[in-house]
Design an enzyme around this catalytic site. Sequence first.
Site, PDB file in Angstrom:
ATOM      1  N   GLN A 166      -6.944  43.868 -36.951  1.00  0.00           N
ATOM      2  CA  GLN A 166      -8.140  44.643 -36.617  1.00  0.00           C
ATOM      3  C   GLN A 166      -7.910  46.119 -37.009  1.00  0.00           C
ATOM      4  O   GLN A 166      -7.205  46.369 -37.963  1.00  0.00           O
ATOM      5  CB  GLN A 166      -8.507  44.498 -35.128  1.00  0.00           C
ATOM      6  CG  GLN A 166      -9.006  43.106 -34.728  1.00  0.00           C
ATOM      7  CD  GLN A 166      -7.935  42.054 -34.610  1.00  0.00           C
ATOM      8  OE1 GLN A 166      -6.999  42.220 -33.859  1.00  0.00           O
ATOM      9  NE2 GLN A 166      -8.054  40.967 -35.332  1.00  0.00           N
ATOM     10  N   ASP A 185     -10.190  45.198 -41.725  1.00  0.00           N
ATOM     11  CA  ASP A 185     -10.401  44.844 -43.131  1.00  0.00           C
ATOM     12  C   ASP A 185     -10.138  45.994 -44.092  1.00  0.00           C
ATOM     13  O   ASP A 185     -10.733  46.080 -45.171  1.00  0.00           O
ATOM     14  CB  ASP A 185     -11.835  44.305 -43.354  1.00  0.00           C
ATOM     15  CG  ASP A 185     -12.125  43.108 -42.481  1.00  0.00           C
ATOM     16  OD1 ASP A 185     -11.181  42.342 -42.213  1.00  0.00           O
ATOM     17  OD2 ASP A 185     -13.292  42.936 -42.070  1.00  0.00           O
ATOM     18  N   LYS A 218      -4.966  45.841 -44.938  1.00  0.00           N
ATOM     19  CA  LYS A 218      -3.627  45.819 -44.317  1.00  0.00           C
ATOM     20  C   LYS A 218      -2.760  44.722 -44.935  1.00  0.00           C
ATOM     21  O   LYS A 218      -1.588  44.931 -45.213  1.00  0.00           O
ATOM     22  CB  LYS A 218      -3.739  45.557 -42.797  1.00  0.00           C
ATOM     23  CG  LYS A 218      -4.510  46.634 -42.056  1.00  0.00           C
ATOM     24  CD  LYS A 218      -4.705  46.278 -40.590  1.00  0.00           C
ATOM     25  CE  LYS A 218      -5.602  45.092 -40.353  1.00  0.00           C
ATOM     26  NZ  LYS A 218      -7.007  45.267 -40.746  1.00  0.00           N
ATOM     27  N   GLY A 232      -8.274  38.302 -40.714  1.00  0.00           N
ATOM     28  CA  GLY A 232      -8.231  37.649 -42.015  1.00  0.00           C
ATOM     29  C   GLY A 232      -7.598  38.632 -42.979  1.00  0.00           C
ATOM     30  O   GLY A 232      -8.182  39.668 -43.264  1.00  0.00           O
ATOM     31  N   HIS A 233      -6.385  38.360 -43.395  1.00  0.00           N
ATOM     32  CA  HIS A 233      -5.658  39.282 -44.268  1.00  0.00           C
ATOM     33  C   HIS A 233      -5.524  38.641 -45.647  1.00  0.00           C
ATOM     34  O   HIS A 233      -4.943  37.567 -45.783  1.00  0.00           O
ATOM     35  CB  HIS A 233      -4.288  39.613 -43.667  1.00  0.00           C
ATOM     36  CG  HIS A 233      -4.393  40.370 -42.365  1.00  0.00           C
ATOM     37  ND1 HIS A 233      -3.307  40.787 -41.655  1.00  0.00           N
ATOM     38  CD2 HIS A 233      -5.472  40.787 -41.669  1.00  0.00           C
ATOM     39  CE1 HIS A 233      -3.712  41.432 -40.568  1.00  0.00           C
ATOM     40  NE2 HIS A 233      -5.027  41.433 -40.550  1.00  0.00           N
TER      41      HIS A 233
HETATM   42  P1  GDP Z   1      -7.243  43.293 -43.931  1.00  0.00           P
HETATM   43  O1  GDP Z   1      -7.901  42.486 -42.868  1.00  0.00           O
HETATM   44  O2  GDP Z   1      -7.046  44.716 -43.532  1.00  0.00           O
HETATM   45  O3  GDP Z   1      -5.975  42.674 -44.440  1.00  0.00           O
HETATM   46  O4  GDP Z   1      -8.256  43.304 -45.167  1.00  0.00           O
HETATM   47  P2  GDP Z   1      -9.085  42.045 -45.732  1.00  0.00           P
HETATM   48  O5  GDP Z   1      -8.177  41.174 -46.505  1.00  0.00           O
HETATM   49  O6  GDP Z   1      -9.898  41.424 -44.660  1.00  0.00           O
HETATM   50  O7  GDP Z   1     -10.142  42.768 -46.654  1.00  0.00           O
HETATM   51  C1  GDP Z   1      -9.741  43.604 -47.687  1.00  0.00           C
HETATM   52  C2  GDP Z   1     -10.353  43.086 -48.998  1.00  0.00           C
HETATM   53  O8  GDP Z   1     -10.221  44.063 -49.991  1.00  0.00           O
HETATM   54  C3  GDP Z   1      -9.643  41.861 -49.554  1.00  0.00           C
HETATM   55  O9  GDP Z   1     -10.567  41.101 -50.298  1.00  0.00           O
HETATM   56  C4  GDP Z   1      -8.581  42.454 -50.484  1.00  0.00           C
HETATM   57  O10 GDP Z   1      -8.196  41.567 -51.517  1.00  0.00           O
HETATM   58  C5  GDP Z   1      -9.339  43.630 -51.043  1.00  0.00           C
HETATM   59  N1  GDP Z   1      -8.552  44.824 -51.392  1.00  0.00           N
HETATM   60  C6  GDP Z   1      -7.456  45.343 -50.788  1.00  0.00           C
HETATM   61  N2  GDP Z   1      -7.104  46.520 -51.352  1.00  0.00           N
HETATM   62  C7  GDP Z   1      -8.022  46.755 -52.339  1.00  0.00           C
HETATM   63  C8  GDP Z   1      -8.227  47.817 -53.277  1.00  0.00           C
HETATM   64  O11 GDP Z   1      -7.514  48.814 -53.319  1.00  0.00           O
HETATM   65  N3  GDP Z   1      -9.281  47.689 -54.112  1.00  0.00           N
HETATM   66  C9  GDP Z   1     -10.118  46.624 -54.080  1.00  0.00           C
HETATM   67  N4  GDP Z   1     -11.137  46.584 -54.944  1.00  0.00           N
HETATM   68  N5  GDP Z   1      -9.968  45.608 -53.207  1.00  0.00           N
HETATM   69  C10 GDP Z   1      -8.931  45.681 -52.343  1.00  0.00           C
HETATM   70  P1  IMO Z   2      -8.584  42.106 -39.594  1.00  0.00           P
HETATM   71  O1  IMO Z   2      -7.193  41.969 -39.042  1.00  0.00           O
HETATM   72  C1  IMO Z   2     -12.767  43.080 -38.929  1.00  0.00           C
HETATM   73  C2  IMO Z   2     -14.445  42.122 -34.996  1.00  0.00           C
HETATM   74  C3  IMO Z   2     -15.481  41.005 -34.893  1.00  0.00           C
HETATM   75  C4  IMO Z   2     -16.310  41.513 -33.722  1.00  0.00           C
HETATM   76  C5  IMO Z   2     -15.260  42.141 -32.818  1.00  0.00           C
HETATM   77  C6  IMO Z   2     -14.787  41.240 -31.690  1.00  0.00           C
HETATM   78  O2  IMO Z   2      -8.908  41.138 -40.658  1.00  0.00           O
HETATM   79  O3  IMO Z   2      -8.867  43.525 -39.957  1.00  0.00           O
HETATM   80  P2  IMO Z   2     -13.266  39.053 -31.607  1.00  0.00           P
HETATM   81  O4  IMO Z   2     -13.458  37.716 -32.244  1.00  0.00           O
HETATM   82  O5  IMO Z   2     -12.002  39.728 -31.982  1.00  0.00           O
HETATM   83  O6  IMO Z   2     -13.469  39.028 -30.121  1.00  0.00           O
HETATM   84  O7  IMO Z   2     -14.487  39.954 -32.200  1.00  0.00           O
HETATM   85  O8  IMO Z   2     -14.161  42.471 -33.651  1.00  0.00           O
HETATM   86  N1  IMO Z   2     -13.166  41.729 -35.632  1.00  0.00           N
HETATM   87  C7  IMO Z   2     -12.792  42.126 -36.854  1.00  0.00           C
HETATM   88  N2  IMO Z   2     -13.447  42.843 -37.797  1.00  0.00           N
HETATM   89  N3  IMO Z   2     -11.506  42.693 -39.147  1.00  0.00           N
HETATM   90  C8  IMO Z   2     -10.827  41.998 -38.213  1.00  0.00           C
HETATM   91  O9  IMO Z   2      -9.511  41.684 -38.363  1.00  0.00           O
HETATM   92  C9  IMO Z   2     -11.479  41.654 -37.011  1.00  0.00           C
HETATM   93  N4  IMO Z   2     -11.116  40.978 -35.912  1.00  0.00           N
HETATM   94  C10 IMO Z   2     -12.151  41.040 -35.065  1.00  0.00           C
HETATM   95  O10 IMO Z   2     -16.237  40.907 -36.077  1.00  0.00           O
HETATM   96  O11 IMO Z   2     -17.165  42.547 -34.152  1.00  0.00           O
HETATM   97 MG    MG Z   3      -9.532  41.226 -42.599  1.00  0.00          MG
END
Ligand code: GDP
Ligand code: IMO
Ligand code: MG
Length: 408
Positions: free
Chosen positions: A198, A12, A15, A39-40
């Site tokens: 991840q 999270d 990416k 979840g991206h």
């Molecule tokens: P990922 O799994 O690495 O793609 O990241 P996620 O989408 O799960 O979580 C990142 C969260 O931060 C999302 O709600 C994005 O919209 C938000 N986000 C990404 N870059 C920034 C940033 O530079 N500033 C802020 N405030 N939010 C960001």
């Molecule tokens: P992105 O790509 C954050 C965490 C789960 C749990 C552990 C194992 O959005 O960064 P799983 O279901 O993969 O066997 O769970 O890994 N986890 C993540 N945490 N971002 C993710 O993906 C994750 N994918 C799995 O919360 O702790």
């Molecule tokens: Mg994510």
Amino acid sequence: MKVVIIGAQWGDEGKGKIVDYLANEAQVIVRFSGGANAGHTIVIGGEEYALHLIPSGVFYPDKMVILGAGMVIDPVALFSEIRMLEDRGIDTRGRIFISDRAHIVLPRYIQIDKERDAARKRPIGTTGRGIGITYSMKSDRDGIRIADLAWKEKMDGLEKADREFLAPYIDRLLAMSIDLSSYLVHHRNSQVLFEGAQGTLLDLDLGTYPYVSSGMSCAAGAAIGGCVGPRAIDKVLGVFKAYSTRVGNGPLPSEFDPDSEDELCRFVRDTGREYGVTTGRPRRCGYLDLVSLRYACLTNSIDGLVMTHLDVYDTFEEIKACTAYRIGDKIVENFPASIGCLNSAKPVLRSFPGWKKTLAGALTYEELPVAAMEYIEFIERFCETPIDIVSVGYDRKATIIRKSPWTK
Ligand code: GDP
Ligand code: IMO
Ligand code: MG
């Protein structure tokens, strides 16, 4: 040129946002690991999209997006994601491909994942998407790959329920299937992005085992899951947040103290919108952990870092980051493998002055306040790795490029 983008923390990191931004100059985007546990989030002009399986380059109509060999694919999740995109006006026809070596997630794996984690003495807190079970079946040599859908003997030998589940998807999945290594040879002169899922600390080998996911979220995983050799990769970018988050259980040594720092945690969680995209769970939050970030730089040979969420600190008087762990009476500067050590680690914090200004609208590094630059440059020195990109908001546009990702 082939550029890998991975998470340098516990997932999270942003990416999706960064891959979407950089995909503008790529022709092919390959997701190389994980499944619908990811979840991206991508925000384009106020429209927000959550992707779980499809690479984050899909919003450009001319980009080819590929689900790589290292992925585990739940057909239900895949086709509902494609439908969601189509319903929102994104034409995906003829642009989404799947490596014929990718594995398939069956509904019973999802069920087993949930039951097994609930029954664990120390649950991992999985996303309940069947990820670990599918990767176990793969290493047990009992998995089902996309290519197997065309292998009659194998399909005939499956349990009835599995055969019936797969039947409506077979033609559609086979129509999307490709030999990824040959595909990339044809695109040898293209700019290719390999999108990780991840993060390093959730990687099966490099992460905080057993509190990890089961795929390869490290840079080396891009080669295996992307069907190329390690020498084909030209550059590795590691994405990290200006602080730390983690969803699920396991050590987070620089986590805000729930007794004394609850307000700080709530502020960061709400300002950074720190709620899981896949499960909706609130993310645990803490100070930036430079010990683990340096470990991620080393273990992934990160060429350049991408710092996100710097804007979350806009109103802070003072910012802190963890530069070592106190474990018992020792100061530890390297990232320990032992969960026992990590659980008892207390962060050694270094303080930085805040900038007390909004970063929104900054388009170049020079426009950032001096205090923000000082925080950035300390991290670069500590990790011995440059920060090439700084993100100051969730929108695609809120991105500052210091060095082009397409320059070695
Ligand atoms: P990922 O799994 O690495 O793609 O990241 P996620 O989408 O799960 O979580 C990142 C969260 O931060 C999302 O709600 C994005 O919209 C938000 N986000 C990404 N870059 C920034 C940033 O530079 N500033 C802020 N405030 N939010 C960001
Ligand atoms: P992105 O790509 C954050 C965490 C789960 C749990 C552990 C194992 O959005 O960064 P799983 O279901 O993969 O066997 O769970 O890994 N986890 C993540 N945490 N971002 C993710 O993906 C994750 N994918 C799995 O919360 O702790
Ligand atoms: Mg994510």
